[in-house]
Design a protein around this motif. Structure first.
Motif, PDB file in Angstrom:
ATOM      1  N   GLN A 197      30.605  -7.513  -1.423  1.00  0.00           N
ATOM      2  CA  GLN A 197      31.696  -6.452  -1.597  1.00  0.00           C
ATOM      3  C   GLN A 197      32.976  -7.195  -1.605  1.00  0.00           C
ATOM      4  N   LYS A 198      33.165  -8.452  -1.155  1.00  0.00           N
ATOM      5  CA  LYS A 198      34.568  -8.974  -1.241  1.00  0.00           C
ATOM      6  C   LYS A 198      34.714  -9.473  -2.577  1.00  0.00           C
ATOM      7  N   PHE A 199      33.844  -9.618  -3.460  1.00  0.00           N
ATOM      8  CA  PHE A 199      34.020  -9.904  -4.738  1.00  0.00           C
ATOM      9  C   PHE A 199      34.730  -8.594  -5.634  1.00  0.00           C
ATOM     10  N   TYR A 200      34.327  -7.715  -5.091  1.00  0.00           N
ATOM     11  CA  TYR A 200      34.906  -6.325  -5.668  1.00  0.00           C
ATOM     12  C   TYR A 200      35.931  -5.929  -5.043  1.00  0.00           C
ATOM     13  N   ARG A 201      36.390  -6.496  -4.013  1.00  0.00           N
ATOM     14  CA  ARG A 201      37.680  -6.336  -3.321  1.00  0.00           C
ATOM     15  C   ARG A 201      38.546  -7.419  -3.448  1.00  0.00           C
ATOM     16  N   ASN A 202      39.317  -7.834  -4.204  1.00  0.00           N
ATOM     17  CA  ASN A 202      39.990  -9.030  -4.425  1.00  0.00           C
ATOM     18  C   ASN A 202      40.933  -9.047  -3.243  1.00  0.00           C
TER      19      ASN A 202
ATOM     20  N   GLU B  20      38.869 -13.254  -6.746  1.00  0.00           N
ATOM     21  CA  GLU B  20      39.844 -12.964  -7.960  1.00  0.00           C
ATOM     22  C   GLU B  20      38.756 -12.414  -9.170  1.00  0.00           C
ATOM     23  N   THR B  21      38.925 -11.472  -9.676  1.00  0.00           N
ATOM     24  CA  THR B  21      38.005 -11.158 -11.114  1.00  0.00           C
ATOM     25  C   THR B  21      39.091 -11.310 -12.433  1.00  0.00           C
ATOM     26  N   VAL B  22      38.541 -12.257 -13.269  1.00  0.00           N
ATOM     27  CA  VAL B  22      39.280 -12.207 -14.486  1.00  0.00           C
ATOM     28  C   VAL B  22      38.114 -12.081 -15.408  1.00  0.00           C
ATOM     29  N   GLY B  23      38.158 -10.868 -16.055  1.00  0.00           N
ATOM     30  CA  GLY B  23      37.366 -10.294 -17.038  1.00  0.00           C
ATOM     31  C   GLY B  23      36.068 -10.247 -16.594  1.00  0.00           C
ATOM     32  N   ASP B  24      35.028 -10.841 -16.811  1.00  0.00           N
ATOM     33  CA  ASP B  24      33.700 -10.521 -16.272  1.00  0.00           C
ATOM     34  C   ASP B  24      33.137 -11.710 -15.345  1.00  0.00           C
ATOM     35  N   ILE B  25      34.312 -12.456 -14.959  1.00  0.00           N
ATOM     36  CA  ILE B  25      34.045 -13.977 -14.178  1.00  0.00           C
ATOM     37  C   ILE B  25      34.812 -13.667 -12.797  1.00  0.00           C
ATOM     38  N   PHE B  26      33.930 -13.728 -11.863  1.00  0.00           N
ATOM     39  CA  PHE B  26      34.314 -13.842 -10.294  1.00  0.00           C
ATOM     40  C   PHE B  26      34.653 -15.029  -9.817  1.00  0.00           C
ATOM     41  N   LEU B  27      35.956 -15.360  -9.366  1.00  0.00           N
ATOM     42  CA  LEU B  27      36.442 -16.615  -8.933  1.00  0.00           C
ATOM     43  C   LEU B  27      36.457 -16.381  -7.344  1.00  0.00           C
ATOM     44  N   LEU B  28      36.075 -17.549  -6.800  1.00  0.00           N
ATOM     45  CA  LEU B  28      36.382 -18.051  -5.293  1.00  0.00           C
ATOM     46  C   LEU B  28      37.496 -19.017  -5.123  1.00  0.00           C
ATOM     47  N   HIS B  29      38.528 -18.934  -4.582  1.00  0.00           N
ATOM     48  CA  HIS B  29      39.621 -20.185  -4.423  1.00  0.00           C
ATOM     49  C   HIS B  29      39.319 -20.643  -2.929  1.00  0.00           C
TER      50      HIS B  29
ATOM     51  N   PHE C 163      31.616 -17.484 -10.697  1.00  0.00           N
ATOM     52  CA  PHE C 163      30.482 -16.680 -10.650  1.00  0.00           C
ATOM     53  C   PHE C 163      30.300 -15.922 -11.559  1.00  0.00           C
ATOM     54  N   THR C 164      29.305 -15.363 -12.238  1.00  0.00           N
ATOM     55  CA  THR C 164      28.715 -14.298 -13.268  1.00  0.00           C
ATOM     56  C   THR C 164      28.465 -13.082 -12.490  1.00  0.00           C
ATOM     57  N   ASP C 165      28.463 -11.956 -12.962  1.00  0.00           N
ATOM     58  CA  ASP C 165      27.948 -10.789 -12.342  1.00  0.00           C
ATOM     59  C   ASP C 165      26.693 -10.704 -11.935  1.00  0.00           C
ATOM     60  N   LEU C 166      25.637 -11.624 -12.387  1.00  0.00           N
ATOM     61  CA  LEU C 166      24.308 -11.804 -11.974  1.00  0.00           C
ATOM     62  C   LEU C 166      24.441 -12.651 -10.633  1.00  0.00           C
ATOM     63  N   ASP C 167      25.275 -13.811 -10.687  1.00  0.00           N
ATOM     64  CA  ASP C 167      25.360 -14.481  -9.349  1.00  0.00           C
ATOM     65  C   ASP C 167      25.838 -13.584  -8.214  1.00  0.00           C
ATOM     66  N   VAL C 168      26.775 -12.780  -8.487  1.00  0.00           N
ATOM     67  CA  VAL C 168      27.309 -11.547  -7.439  1.00  0.00           C
ATOM     68  C   VAL C 168      26.311 -10.753  -6.922  1.00  0.00           C
ATOM     69  N   ASP C 169      25.302 -10.192  -7.892  1.00  0.00           N
ATOM     70  CA  ASP C 169      24.377  -9.334  -7.809  1.00  0.00           C
ATOM     71  C   ASP C 169      23.404  -9.923  -6.609  1.00  0.00           C
ATOM     72  N   ALA C 170      22.931 -11.306  -6.761  1.00  0.00           N
ATOM     73  CA  ALA C 170      22.165 -12.216  -6.258  1.00  0.00           C
ATOM     74  C   ALA C 170      22.730 -12.108  -4.432  1.00  0.00           C
TER      75      ALA C 170
END
Length: 344
Positions: A40-45, A68-77, A134-141
């Motif tokens: 949920q948090k990857f989709y709520r920056n 943070e989301t940049v294009g189709d890449i999900f970032l965790l700082h 992370f990729t979208d597949l990582d986030v799905d996992a």
């Protein structure tokens, strides 16, 4: 079940020393950061709180992260705040390859750590540590699973040998010359093909608990200074010895890393196992993906397995390989199907 109860369940599953919420974890004991509801948090920056470490009952460090989301890449700082003026070293997971523990419902990043040094930080300083992508597949996992990041602290005045010094020593101690000119050897290893290699016991002992047990004083191998590995062909044995003597295998393309992963597992050659997993992940293609998946599952190479599953999901043509019909492991087929079929 409360969030804290869920956190405790994950903590028990992975180890002690988990930083989670307001649970008291001593700084010296910290081993893992526990991040929950990551899907949920990857989709709520936003900026989120992890929890902190303590000295006795006094707050010492506090961890935060920003998604943070940049294009189709999900970032965790990842960030850390020190509660008092101090200098410190902090080590965290190096790399973002995820290891999924389905039984306990957790995901954790590699236990290999990267150290960062912070000198004379003012009280309540917010320090940037690193960023994971992370990729979208990582986030799905991560759906319905917690994410664990390995962590440890050390005093900046620690007089122990630093990792960079150890790495420097390793780089500058390449024993490849002893392979081409095997002076002072004290042991012979014969391959299944009958080729014999003169080697040094001390290097075998240093790299493998299996060889260490084999070379105890009361074993036939130790007394005869000889062993024949009936299940290892000449090329694979040469690859094993090259790794033992140099820490790598120079001709990556010529080596059979399917065999070397199996042998690394069999002879407990940790470094070679890691090299084999990495190389196979880099050599993934539609023709060999299923074969890599089978080998990764057989030898419990979880990171390689997850990488291969992601590759297959993005390259469904891999399923047309003849290897698919040869897979006899029903649990693996079920896991593969569950992974590639889109969730509702």
């Amino acid at each position: 079940m409360s969030a804290m109860d869920e956190g405790n369940k994950g903590q028990e599953a992975i180890s002690d020393g988990v930083v989670f919420g307001h649970r008291v974890c001593q700084t010296k004991d910290a081993q893992w950061l526990c991040l929950d509801n990551m899907y949920q948090k990857f989709y709520r920056n936003n900026l989120y709180d992890i929890g902190g470490t303590y000295i006795e009952d006094v707050s010492d460090f506090w961890f935060l992260y920003r998604t943070e989301t940049v294009g189709d890449i999900f970032l965790l700082h990842l960030l850390v705040s020190n509660r008092h003026e101090t200098s410190f070293n902090i080590s965290v997971s190096f790399g973002n390859e995820m290891n999924i523990d389905k039984k306990n419902g957790i995901v954790y990043l590699p236990k290999d750590l990267k150290e960062l040094q912070f000198s004379k930080q003012k009280e309540m300083s917010q320090n940037y540590i690193t960023t994971y992508s992370f990729t979208d597949l990582d986030v799905d996992a991560l759906m319905d699973r917690k994410l664990y990041i390995a962590v440890s602290f050390s005093d900046i005045e620690d007089k122990g040998i630093k990792q960079e010094v150890i790495d420097h020593v390793k780089v500058n101690h390449d024993f490849s010359i002893l392979m081409t000119d095997p002076i002072c050897t004290d042991f012979v290893i014969e391959s299944a093909d009958g080729d014999k290699f003169r080697v040094h016991k001390v290097l075998l002992l240093a790299h493998s608990e299996v060889f260490k047990a084999m070379l105890k004083e009361d074993t036939a191998e130790s007394q005869n200074n000889y062993v024949k590995l009936v299940d290892v062909c000449t090329d694979d044995l040469r690859g094993i010895l090259e790794f033992v003597y140099t820490g790598t295998i120079k001709d990556i393309d010529a080596a059979n890393f399917f065999n070397l992963l199996m042998l690394a597992d069999q002879y407990n050659l940790k470094g070679l196992r890691e090299l084999a997993q990495y190389t196979l992940s880099q050599q993934l293609c539609t023709d060999n993906a299923l074969e890599v998946l089978v080998v990764a599952d057989m030898y419990n190479s979880d990171i390689l397995k997850q990488t291969t599953l992601k590759f297959i999901k993005k390259n469904v043509a891999s399923l047309k390989s003849s290897t698919f019909k040869e897979i006899k492991n029903a649990d693996l087929i079920r896991e593969l199907c569950e992974y590639i079929v889109p969730k509702d």
